[in-house]
Motif scaffolding. Structure first.
Motif, PDB file in Angstrom:
ATOM      1  N   UNK A  45     -13.865 -92.442 -58.596  1.00  0.00           N
ATOM      2  CA  UNK A  45     -13.011 -93.439 -57.945  1.00  0.00           C
ATOM      3  C   UNK A  45     -12.354 -92.834 -56.702  1.00  0.00           C
ATOM      4  N   UNK A  90      -9.528 -92.646 -54.643  1.00  0.00           N
ATOM      5  CA  UNK A  90      -8.157 -93.112 -54.794  1.00  0.00           C
ATOM      6  C   UNK A  90      -7.537 -93.517 -53.471  1.00  0.00           C
ATOM      7  N   UNK A 131      -7.117 -96.976 -52.031  1.00  0.00           N
ATOM      8  CA  UNK A 131      -6.107 -97.889 -52.547  1.00  0.00           C
ATOM      9  C   UNK A 131      -4.820 -97.903 -51.718  1.00  0.00           C
ATOM     10  N   UNK A 132      -4.653 -96.901 -50.872  1.00  0.00           N
ATOM     11  CA  UNK A 132      -3.402 -96.829 -50.121  1.00  0.00           C
ATOM     12  C   UNK A 132      -3.311 -97.953 -49.098  1.00  0.00           C
ATOM     13  N   UNK A 133      -2.161 -98.639 -49.044  1.00  0.00           N
ATOM     14  CA  UNK A 133      -1.980 -99.640 -47.980  1.00  0.00           C
ATOM     15  C   UNK A 133      -1.945 -98.972 -46.608  1.00  0.00           C
ATOM     16  N   UNK A 172       0.244 -98.821 -44.240  1.00  0.00           N
ATOM     17  CA  UNK A 172       1.447 -98.046 -43.864  1.00  0.00           C
ATOM     18  C   UNK A 172       1.391 -96.636 -44.460  1.00  0.00           C
ATOM     19  N   UNK A 173       0.854 -96.515 -45.668  1.00  0.00           N
ATOM     20  CA  UNK A 173       0.781 -95.206 -46.317  1.00  0.00           C
ATOM     21  C   UNK A 173      -0.268 -94.345 -45.616  1.00  0.00           C
ATOM     22  N   UNK A 191       5.598 -97.384 -54.357  1.00  0.00           N
ATOM     23  CA  UNK A 191       5.718 -97.166 -52.921  1.00  0.00           C
ATOM     24  C   UNK A 191       4.405 -96.801 -52.282  1.00  0.00           C
ATOM     25  N   UNK A 192       3.628 -95.986 -53.005  1.00  0.00           N
ATOM     26  CA  UNK A 192       2.396 -95.457 -52.424  1.00  0.00           C
ATOM     27  C   UNK A 192       1.243 -96.462 -52.530  1.00  0.00           C
ATOM     28  N   UNK A 193       1.296 -97.349 -53.525  1.00  0.00           N
ATOM     29  CA  UNK A 193       0.145 -98.238 -53.742  1.00  0.00           C
ATOM     30  C   UNK A 193       0.358 -99.692 -53.337  1.00  0.00           C
ATOM     31  N   UNK A 194       1.623-100.122 -53.254  1.00  0.00           N
ATOM     32  CA  UNK A 194       1.838-101.556 -53.071  1.00  0.00           C
ATOM     33  C   UNK A 194       2.330-101.900 -51.675  1.00  0.00           C
ATOM     34  N   UNK A 195       1.830-102.981 -51.140  1.00  0.00           N
ATOM     35  CA  UNK A 195       2.541-103.647 -50.053  1.00  0.00           C
ATOM     36  C   UNK A 195       2.641-105.114 -50.428  1.00  0.00           C
ATOM     37  N   UNK A 223       8.514-104.365 -54.006  1.00  0.00           N
ATOM     38  CA  UNK A 223       7.415-104.114 -53.077  1.00  0.00           C
ATOM     39  C   UNK A 223       6.462-105.287 -52.915  1.00  0.00           C
ATOM     40  N   UNK A 273      -4.710-104.498 -57.433  1.00  0.00           N
ATOM     41  CA  UNK A 273      -4.939-103.086 -57.126  1.00  0.00           C
ATOM     42  C   UNK A 273      -4.427-102.198 -58.251  1.00  0.00           C
ATOM     43  N   UNK A 324     -11.305-101.701 -65.154  1.00  0.00           N
ATOM     44  CA  UNK A 324     -10.742-101.011 -63.979  1.00  0.00           C
ATOM     45  C   UNK A 324     -11.867-100.543 -63.061  1.00  0.00           C
ATOM     46  N   UNK A 325     -12.922-100.022 -63.676  1.00  0.00           N
ATOM     47  CA  UNK A 325     -14.053 -99.548 -62.871  1.00  0.00           C
ATOM     48  C   UNK A 325     -14.793-100.737 -62.255  1.00  0.00           C
ATOM     49  N   UNK A 384     -12.355-102.406 -59.825  1.00  0.00           N
ATOM     50  CA  UNK A 384     -11.771-101.496 -58.852  1.00  0.00           C
ATOM     51  C   UNK A 384     -10.239-101.583 -58.756  1.00  0.00           C
ATOM     52  N   UNK A 385      -9.575-101.419 -59.904  1.00  0.00           N
ATOM     53  CA  UNK A 385      -8.124-101.284 -59.841  1.00  0.00           C
ATOM     54  C   UNK A 385      -7.693-100.008 -60.565  1.00  0.00           C
ATOM     55  N   UNK A 386      -6.482 -99.553 -60.261  1.00  0.00           N
ATOM     56  CA  UNK A 386      -5.922 -98.375 -60.927  1.00  0.00           C
ATOM     57  C   UNK A 386      -5.083 -98.823 -62.123  1.00  0.00           C
ATOM     58  N   UNK A 442      -9.536 -93.821 -63.248  1.00  0.00           N
ATOM     59  CA  UNK A 442      -8.642 -94.836 -62.697  1.00  0.00           C
ATOM     60  C   UNK A 442      -7.208 -94.762 -63.230  1.00  0.00           C
ATOM     61  N   UNK A 449      -3.759 -88.756 -54.827  1.00  0.00           N
ATOM     62  CA  UNK A 449      -2.692 -89.667 -55.185  1.00  0.00           C
ATOM     63  C   UNK A 449      -1.372 -88.917 -55.415  1.00  0.00           C
TER      64      UNK A 449
END
Lengths: 393, 393
Positions: free
Chosen positions: A1, A3, A6-8, A10-11, B111-115, B137, B172, B200-201, B204-206, B233, B259
């Motif tokens: 996977x 990873x 997956x970052x938006x 802004x990240x 913070x790192x994964x969501x917008x 977020x 995501x 998840x695979x 494609x989500x964590x 994942x 990550x």
């Protein structure tokens, strides 16, 4: 996977910057640390903090080890409010949030105020950790130089005027360390303090006042910006990291109620009740004013030792600014790249921070370096400067 | 100055949610706290932590009170790596970040994964603090119900299939508490664990696995999702808040290197070296397996007391799920609005958490409530349930 897919956006943008905390290599054992902005080991109240923990747990048992258990948490906040009032900052409990050191405060403020379209004004040079935090949220900066009287507010006004004239976006936040600045040791003059407050109102930006060193004036400290802030544009942050112990992670942010509410909304690490309650007990049993006197005298003395050693051992083309408080002396070595000098210095047994790390654009500041007189003892300070002098001969 | 005019759009959106931490009113003195998800006071190792502080400061003096001073910080990380390995989670130091409790870990991940365009899958019901963090977020959620075997993965698959079919955005991140779930006490079955990993695979989500209660199985605990996570994942978070002391704020996040790097990039409160070093000393002097045995037996016993009291004192139209570990029992009271019941319960001297707070849409869960058997002592548990029973007669 994969990873990072997956970052938006802004990240991903933030992660394109230089990695955080890369400004110093690992220091060799027994290196004289003129790089570390740490309190003097002898001034850390180890015994008193140990006694505070013992007292606290004997009195309250498991209470401070729970989530919000100890009534001492509220007491710590009261003590900080009182401390602020003594410096003419009059805020209520709703206008103060305790944080895990000043860094968490800066991070919360950045999170609440910045997005990737926001311009931030920073001093040049400035505290590198703050730059790193801001760069996590925006890549838009306006950099205004510092001189011996602090931030050059006339330059700031010119830039703002010009931007307004051209219809360009105006900044939302100014980050400043007005008193015993890191890294330059300078203090903003009274006139410039008033000027920057006027500009904030005129151009509608907030001022983030980092007052980490404000209590550490060798003679007296000027009033914080927040104390003369009639129109309320100042967000004030402070900590006990420089005056008690950084490992306790006790800091705060004081500002308008709506703003503090928003910060608390995003502060999701929950209260570190054990350390907050311990600090409340410590402050209760300590004469803080006496403690500050000791700190001021000790650091004044160490600063004098550093300056004398520099006068004695450094060549004439080296110049510096003599601070009136804080932890740091900012040095210019004409014609020398201080990043290259650092490698030789570390081999010879002394460390400093190369100047470029305090600049947004690291092509600047090559001839500068920051020395800290706070951590190393007096003999080591002299020894360290002698080593540095030898390298420059 | 109108401070909230400075907030970016995303912050204004977040601040439109209900304020955080509003799920419980202040509890009256002497209230029997069946609401609090705190460890039993007798199980908090107060004396041992006090001894750890004393030992630490006698051995290392000021070192752990500086920023990064103590070598024990690295030792704590090693101990957590070892602890994870014992549960079949094999990660390297670069795949583990220490945090200020599990909450900070959830916040960093968010913070790192969501917008604000990201969809998050949450269990329904789920941990309210996590919901609050995510809502800072994004406002885009997919809510999948839980039954006695945990997350209903067939329903999740249906929703995902449908969204893909319709060309709608796919999520995501999935947030799950697979083992001794908060608030329901359920544990995800082995089949569903495999199913959710496959999904998840495929989609494609964590998966964010919150394993706060994973070690607290009355008999045995299933392997964490992260232990059977071949395709990587799963982001695994845990803490010592439930097994040692929440006031120490020791948690972690384990996941793919890129990550963890990104999380560390945004973790700007610096290391709380004093508490981390203290915890390292504590763990060094503690037989953690023995400690876990004591915790499991004690909580098993207290859970039995709670269930017996409910059988004896609660009317027939009340039903519940009997957990096999953790801190909580999830109760349904047919035809009763538990938010209204809470006011009467508090007046009568007992607290619980109304079910609606664990739901994204607080119109749900009105007939449910969460009881915690962890904090109150056995006599109080019986007394509290008797009070509750009287209110329902």
């Amino acid at each position: 996977m994969i990873v990072d897919s997956f970052f938006p956006r802004k990240i991903k943008a933030a992660l394109k910057n230089e990695p955080p905390g890369m400004w110093m290599p690992n220091l060799p054992d027994k290196c004289i640390r003129l790089s570390s902005g740490y309190p003097a080991p002898a001034l850390i109240p180890t015994e008193e903090l140990k006694a505070a923990v013992v007292n606290l747990l004997e009195e309250e048992h498991d209470l401070p080890l729970h989530y919000l258990g100890s009534p001492k948490i509220a007491k710590l906040k009261e003590k900080i409010l009182k401390k602020l009032a003594e410096r003419d900052i009059h805020v209520s409990g709703e206008e103060l949030l305790m944080t895990s050191g000043a860094c968490q405060a800066i991070d919360l403020i950045a999170r609440v105020l910045l997005d990737d379209e926001t311009f931030v004004i920073v001093e040049s040079p400035t505290y590198m950790e703050a730059l790193e935090i801001f760069k996590n949220y925006t890549q838009r900066f306006i950099s205004i130089p510092i001189d011996q009287h602090g931030l050059q507010t006339d330059q700031l006004e010119r830039v703002l005027e010009e931007r307004r004239g051209k219809g360009l976006a105006l900044p939302r936040l100014l980050y400043t360390i007005p008193t015993f600045h890191n890294p330059t040791g300078t203090t903003m003059s009274a006139e410039r303090r008033q000027h920057v407050l006027d500009l904030a109102v005129k151009y509608n930006f907030l001022i983030l006042e980092d007052d980490a060193y404000g209590e550490l004036g060798f003679e007296k400290s000027p009033l914080p910006l927040k104390a003369i802030d009639n129109d309320g544009p100042v967000i004030h942050i402070g900590s006990l990291s420089k005056t008690v112990a950084p490992g306790m992670r006790i800091g705060w942010v004081a500002g308008a109620r709506e703003f503090i509410t928003a910060c608390s909304w995003f502060k999701k690490d929950l209260n570190p009740s054990f350390t907050q309650a311990t600090m409340a007990v410590f402050l209760d049993k300590t004469n803080y004013e006496e403690r500050l006197k000791l700190l001021r005298n000790t650091y004044h003395d160490k600063c004098d030792v550093l300056i004398s050693a520099m006068e004695k051992f450094l060549p004439e083309y080296v110049s510096w600014f003599v601070p009136k408080g804080g932890y740091f002396v900012w040095i210019k070595i004409r014609g020398v790249d201080t990043s290259l000098l650092l490698n030789r210095a570390l081999s010879a047994g002394v460390s400093f921070v190369p100047g470029k790390h305090f600049f947004l654009n690291q092509k600047h500041g090559n001839e500068y370096l920051r020395l800290s007189f706070s951590y190393a003892d007096k003999n080591d300070i002299v020894k360290g400067i002698r080593i540095l002098g030898n390298l420059l001969m």
